[in-house]
Write a protein that holds these residues in place. Structure first.
Motif, mmCIF file in Angstrom:
data_model
loop_
_atom_site.group_PDB
_atom_site.id
_atom_site.type_symbol
_atom_site.label_atom_id
_atom_site.label_comp_id
_atom_site.label_asym_id
_atom_site.label_seq_id
_atom_site.Cartn_x
_atom_site.Cartn_y
_atom_site.Cartn_z
ATOM 1 N N MET A 104 39.015 36.525 41.586
ATOM 2 C CA MET A 104 39.573 35.180 41.504
ATOM 3 C C MET A 104 40.484 35.038 40.286
ATOM 4 O O MET A 104 41.563 34.445 40.362
ATOM 5 C CB MET A 104 38.425 34.173 41.437
ATOM 6 C CG MET A 104 38.831 32.727 41.263
ATOM 7 S SD MET A 104 37.376 31.648 41.139
ATOM 8 C CE MET A 104 36.762 32.148 39.503
ATOM 9 N N MET A 105 40.071 35.594 39.151
ATOM 10 C CA MET A 105 40.850 35.461 37.927
ATOM 11 C C MET A 105 42.077 36.362 37.899
ATOM 12 O O MET A 105 42.962 36.188 37.068
ATOM 13 C CB MET A 105 39.966 35.781 36.717
ATOM 14 C CG MET A 105 38.862 34.767 36.482
ATOM 15 S SD MET A 105 39.474 33.094 36.205
ATOM 16 C CE MET A 105 40.289 33.299 34.624
ATOM 17 N N TYR A 106 42.130 37.346 38.814
ATOM 18 C CA TYR A 106 43.293 38.231 38.887
ATOM 19 C C TYR A 106 44.112 37.900 40.129
ATOM 20 O O TYR A 106 44.605 38.785 40.822
ATOM 21 C CB TYR A 106 42.842 39.692 38.925
ATOM 22 C CG TYR A 106 43.930 40.682 38.499
ATOM 23 C CD1 TYR A 106 45.269 40.466 38.769
ATOM 24 C CD2 TYR A 106 43.590 41.860 37.849
ATOM 25 C CE1 TYR A 106 46.245 41.372 38.406
ATOM 26 C CE2 TYR A 106 44.559 42.789 37.475
ATOM 27 C CZ TYR A 106 45.881 42.535 37.758
ATOM 28 O OH TYR A 106 46.850 43.437 37.389
ATOM 29 N N VAL A 114 37.035 44.683 40.917
ATOM 30 C CA VAL A 114 36.348 45.937 40.571
ATOM 31 C C VAL A 114 35.971 45.939 39.090
ATOM 32 O O VAL A 114 34.830 46.270 38.723
ATOM 33 C CB VAL A 114 37.251 47.141 40.906
ATOM 34 C CG1 VAL A 114 36.653 48.425 40.349
ATOM 35 C CG2 VAL A 114 37.436 47.255 42.421
ATOM 36 N N VAL A 115 36.900 45.576 38.224
ATOM 37 C CA VAL A 115 36.594 45.544 36.789
ATOM 38 C C VAL A 115 35.528 44.493 36.498
ATOM 39 O O VAL A 115 34.634 44.707 35.673
ATOM 40 C CB VAL A 115 37.869 45.274 35.972
ATOM 41 C CG1 VAL A 115 37.547 45.141 34.496
ATOM 42 C CG2 VAL A 115 38.887 46.393 36.190
ATOM 43 N N GLY A 116 35.608 43.339 37.188
ATOM 44 C CA GLY A 116 34.591 42.310 37.016
ATOM 45 C C GLY A 116 33.215 42.801 37.419
ATOM 46 O O GLY A 116 32.206 42.494 36.764
ATOM 47 N N TRP A 144 40.276 38.547 34.266
ATOM 48 C CA TRP A 144 41.303 37.935 33.423
ATOM 49 C C TRP A 144 41.854 38.944 32.414
ATOM 50 O O TRP A 144 43.072 39.051 32.229
ATOM 51 C CB TRP A 144 40.705 36.735 32.696
ATOM 52 C CG TRP A 144 41.647 36.104 31.707
ATOM 53 C CD1 TRP A 144 42.624 35.190 31.978
ATOM 54 C CD2 TRP A 144 41.701 36.352 30.300
ATOM 55 N NE1 TRP A 144 43.285 34.847 30.818
ATOM 56 C CE2 TRP A 144 42.746 35.541 29.777
ATOM 57 C CE3 TRP A 144 40.984 37.161 29.432
ATOM 58 C CZ2 TRP A 144 43.070 35.545 28.425
ATOM 59 C CZ3 TRP A 144 41.303 37.153 28.089
ATOM 60 C CH2 TRP A 144 42.337 36.352 27.590
ATOM 61 N N SER A 145 40.971 39.685 31.747
ATOM 62 C CA SER A 145 41.428 40.621 30.718
ATOM 63 C C SER A 145 42.196 41.794 31.336
ATOM 64 O O SER A 145 43.178 42.258 30.756
ATOM 65 C CB SER A 145 40.235 41.135 29.904
ATOM 66 O OG SER A 145 39.280 41.767 30.742
#
Length: 664
Positions: A104-106, A114-116, A144-145
């Motif tokens: 959602m943040m990307y 995947v990173v989340g 996000w990061s």
């Protein structure tokens, strides 16, 4: 009216910020509700005290069914981590939430998901409690990061090395976040959960848990239900359910009883549109689980918050007395979902908590409605106070005038709500049927969450408490605010607007900029229908006074004045900025002989259902120009200088001149 820059208060800004937080939380949880339901059903069926065990024991006796029960009990297992139940709650659900939050943040990019998920795994393994709060932190942080990092080397990677850089950057950054989650997020959330658990235990031990309804029920009415349920009670309740097998926290916000009781009270003791729409709303709320549908009824009569608070407290107290709760969240808050998530031993207590909370809410709401039988039944609502608080324009200037930058005919409509799955789906369905029935099959009507809106729609429909947020996402769209999701008169006005645009596009009617054949102000507002000092003392007398002017000039029959009262009982015609525009119902068109306006000014002010009013303009439209006329009136009354001149006008001719923008 105050300007948008000046109007929002700190309180309103805080509420909107919490709404946005609740939207983010719900957007992570709601797409994964199927997984929660699956976990809840597995838990209810297969653990040692589940339905399979109960049925097997009752049918075969313990000795004869031992192998049967033992087999499925091992399959379900529970808090010891074996079987399906433990790993699902410990790993699957948090990682799903973390993946959804990261994606959602990307901007819905799988890479962020995947990173989340990797970051969430660190928090999961670093804690001894189900890591839902950790997932809601680490998942979005990961997405996000990663998005920010990717922006640093965007368009700087040599051709052929894109996959290498992307995969290794995601892997390395995911590893770093997983370590952060393990070292920091896991212990932090564990400590927070233990602290929150201590607070809940204190409330339970001292029989104070019902008092939570004093905060929960008003917060729900302000559309903070997602923040409360998914941000607070779901994580805490899940931790308790893993340990105890059930949790009362799942039913503090999700109990459908208070909403059912309120809507039943409107069914028997309401007036106008509120009463007519309440039975259907009750079915949708109780069986469909869409609690948002009863919020406008409380917003319409704020004192009814007493009834839902009392009902909520009754439900919580009943569950405390019976020691009952749910195994997993009941989402949506339907009675069906509540029963499915109830353990065998809690069915009686849970059912009684719903019944008793509905009964208490019904009783109190019925008394309040009976005492207020002469009050407004305004389900569509007067919006002046909310406009001043939120900095949005009135219905006349915003919903009717609109601010579409793209111009042209309306071809795409979106009904938006907080989560985009409940009330918006229902509202879109109602509006879609009306538009299809009016002969506009090519106009698309969809439902979405406000957070996922893009500025590509021609018209956006939202509940009035959410319009400001929707406007931020779609500034070029025409915005329509509603208070009722079921039968808002705004839906009919949207259909009328489509019909007018269709006629204009086909050459069947003159356009707003075409003066040929236009209705002049003299044709709409005659000198004998202008009164500079009205004598009415309340809105009923004001409607009678303005309506009688239309009757005296032969524009309408006396039956039309009665229909003006009927419309006011169901839909307030107060537009804000000291202006009310009473007009008849659609069924009263036969009582209109010709289009006309009547203007009455009240220099000392008039109370219009709690809204200060200086101008009353009665409208009779015989030629289908209802929206167009309202829009033109709105052009005048959104100009403070014009309003000031109308307040000081000394003659009917001066009023006619000032209202000249009404001229098509």
């Amino acid at each position: 009216m105050s300007s948008p820059a000046d109007a929002p208060s700190t309180k309103g800004g805080l509420r909107i910020a919490v709404q946005k937080l609740g939207t983010s939380l719900s957007n992570m949880v709601l797409p994964n509700i199927g997984a929660f339901i699956a976990w809840g059903l597995i838990t209810a069926l297969f653990i040692e005290v589940g339905w399979i065990t109960l049925i097997g024991t009752r049918l075969f006796g313990y000795e004869g069914s031992y192998g049967f029960v033992e087999h499925f009990g091992a399959w379900g297992a529970g808090a010891d981590g074996t079987g399906i139940v433990g790993p699902t709650i410990t790993y699957l659900l948090p990682i799903l939430i973390g993946y959804t939050g990261g994606r959602m943040m990307y901007n819905d990019n799988v890479r962020g998901g995947v990173v989340g998920a990797i970051a969430t795994m660190g928090a999961v393994t670093g804690a001894d409690v189900p890591m839902f709060l950790g997932a809601m932190i680490m998942g979005p942080l990961g997405g996000w990061s990663m998005k920010r990092l990717d922006a640093l080397w965007e368009d700087k990677i040599r051709p052929g090395f894109e996959m290498l850089v992307n995969n290794f950057s995601a892997g390395i950054w995911g590893m770093i976040l997983a370590i952060v989650g393990f070292v920091a997020a896991g212990p932090f959330v564990s400590g927070f959960s233990r602290g929150a658990e201590a607070v809940v235990n204190f409330l339970v031990e001292h029989s104070l848990l019902p008092l939570t309804s004093v905060l929960v029920e008003p917060a729900k009415i302000l559309f903070l239900n997602n923040a409360i349920n998914h941000g607070v009670f779901t994580p805490l309740g899940t931790t308790e359910a893993v340990r105890e097998g059930q949790s009362i926290l799942f039913l503090i916000e999700a109990n459908p009883g208070p909403g059912l009781g309120l809507l039943l009270a409107f069914t028997f003791f309401g007036v106008g549109m509120a009463r007519a729409s309440a039975p259907g709303a009750a079915l949708i709320q109780f069986v469909g689980g869409i609690h948002e549908i009863y919020f406008p009824y409380v917003l319409m009569k704020p004192k009814l918050i007493i009834a839902v608070i009392a009902g909520g407290m009754t439900g919580v107290a009943t569950n405390l007395i019976f020691g009952s709760g749910l195994r997993a969240p009941a989402a949506p808050g339907s009675i069906i979902a509540v029963w499915l998530q109830s353990p065998v031993g809690s069915l009686v207590g849970v059912t009684l908590s719903v019944v008793f909370s509905a009964a208490v809410t019904f009783a109190i709401a019925a008394v309040l409605l009976r005492l207020d039988r002469n009050g407004s039944g305004d389900l569509a609502g007067a919006t002046a106070d909310m406009e001043r608080m939120k900095g949005k324009s009135s219905i006349a200037s915003a919903a009717l005038l609109g601010n579409r930058a793209n111009g042209g005919q309306i071809s795409s409509i979106v009904f938006a709500c907080d989560a985009g799955m409940g009330s918006s789906a229902m509202g879109a369905s109602v509006l879609r049927r009306k538009i299809r029935g009016a002969g506009f099959p090519d106009v698309s009507v969809v439902n979405k969450a406000i957070s996922s809106l893009t500025d590509t729609y021609d018209l956006v429909v939202t509940h009035q408490d959410l319009t400001e947020r929707a406007r931020e996402r779609t500034p070029s769209a025409l915005h329509v605010s509603v208070e009722s999701f079921m039968e808002s008169p705004r839906y009919d006005e949207i259909v009328e607007l489509l019909q007018r645009e269709g006629e204009a596009g086909s050459g069947g009617a003159h356009s707003a900029s075409d003066s040929t054949g236009a209705v002049g102000v003299g044709d709409l507002l005659a000198p004998e229908t202008i009164v500079l000092e009205g004598t009415a003392r309340n809105k009923e007398e004001a409607i009678e006074e303005a309506g009688r002017l239309l009757v005296d000039i032969g524009a309408v029959t006396p039956e039309y004045v009665e229909s003006m009262h009927e419309r006011e009982r169901s839909v307030s015609t107060h537009m804000g900025n000291g202006l009310a525009i009473p007009h008849g119902t659609n069924e009263a068109k036969a009582a209109i002989r010709r289009s006309a306006l009547a203007f009455v000014r009240y220099p000392q002010g008039l109370d219009w259902g709690g809204k200060p009013t200086t101008f009353v303009i009665a409208l009779a439209s015989a030629d289908g120009q209802h929206l167009e006329t309202l829009a033109k009136i709105g052009e005048v009354f959104t100009d403070q200088e014009q309003v000031a001149r109308l307040e000081s006008a000394n003659s009917a001719a001066e009023v006619q001149r000032l209202l000249n923008p009404l001229k098509a």
